[in-house]
Design a protein around this motif. Sequence first.
Motif: not given
Length: 300
Positions: A13, A15-17, A20-21, A24, A28
């Motif tokens: 994860y 590379n997620n913004s 976005e995190l 989640m 995560t």
Amino acid sequence: MPFAWDKLIDKAYLNNSLEELGKMPIDTLKGVSKKDADLLQQAFGIKTINDFGSNPYFLAAQAIYRAEMEKEYDAGPPPFWLQKFSELSDDYFVQHPSARFRSAFGGVLYRGRLDNTARVLVVGQDPSTDEAIARRAFVGSAGQRLQKFLNKVGITRSYIIINTFAYSILGQFDSEMRRISLEPTLKNFRENLIDTLIKKNPIQVILTFGAGAKHAMDNWENTQNSKVFNLVHPTAPEATTHPSWNNQLSEIAEFLEADDPNIINMEPYTGKWDKTLHMTNIPRFDLPYDIPFLARNTWY
């Protein structure tokens, strides 16, 4: 994504913004299993990282932990208040068409408790040089006179201080600044902040100091019927400040549950401003960890 975040979340994860995190699931996070996440959801209704970070029980535990670990300094606003303070952009002041705000040092948003324990809400006008350096409101000579006033009514810690304007103003609080104070963007932010402080804290009195603060509060819809006392600003001459403060001192004390009843002092203000009689140091726990060395003998 900051490199250290690989210590916090699974590599898949990275590379997620941030947005976005936040949405989640809890697993995560590194070290949190699917079983752990399921148990958190069953117990507290927590589904996402945002849910976890904003959970009231987690925040309460964090506040207690912070209070224990940070007795000697103010580590800054907790997440809720960071978000609340950010609702008014610095651009409002920096780019204001009136050019009436000093923008070089940024805004100063508060001093005092942001842990839901404040019983006194103090509203001032705008920060000055000392405040710009300390990054906290009311720390200079005016703030030290205010601090002594709070002590006289038994308050040593249970207060939160904000200003009408987060940025220092150029010139006096004149007709133009009165108009600016009531601009919807600024007025709505300030009043939402005040309403939220009252909602989250057992506020017993609101103290305004100066014309700017009084004007702001006179135009605020006091839906909770909070008790408001309007006092002359601490930088005003003794001939105007002392009568204003003396006339309301005992009534303010009657409305308040004191932090320390032993220090209540109803002796009226007399004579010229005196550092020993009328001022006291700003508590170290109100100030950031990294205040300049030269300020240490000035504020506390």
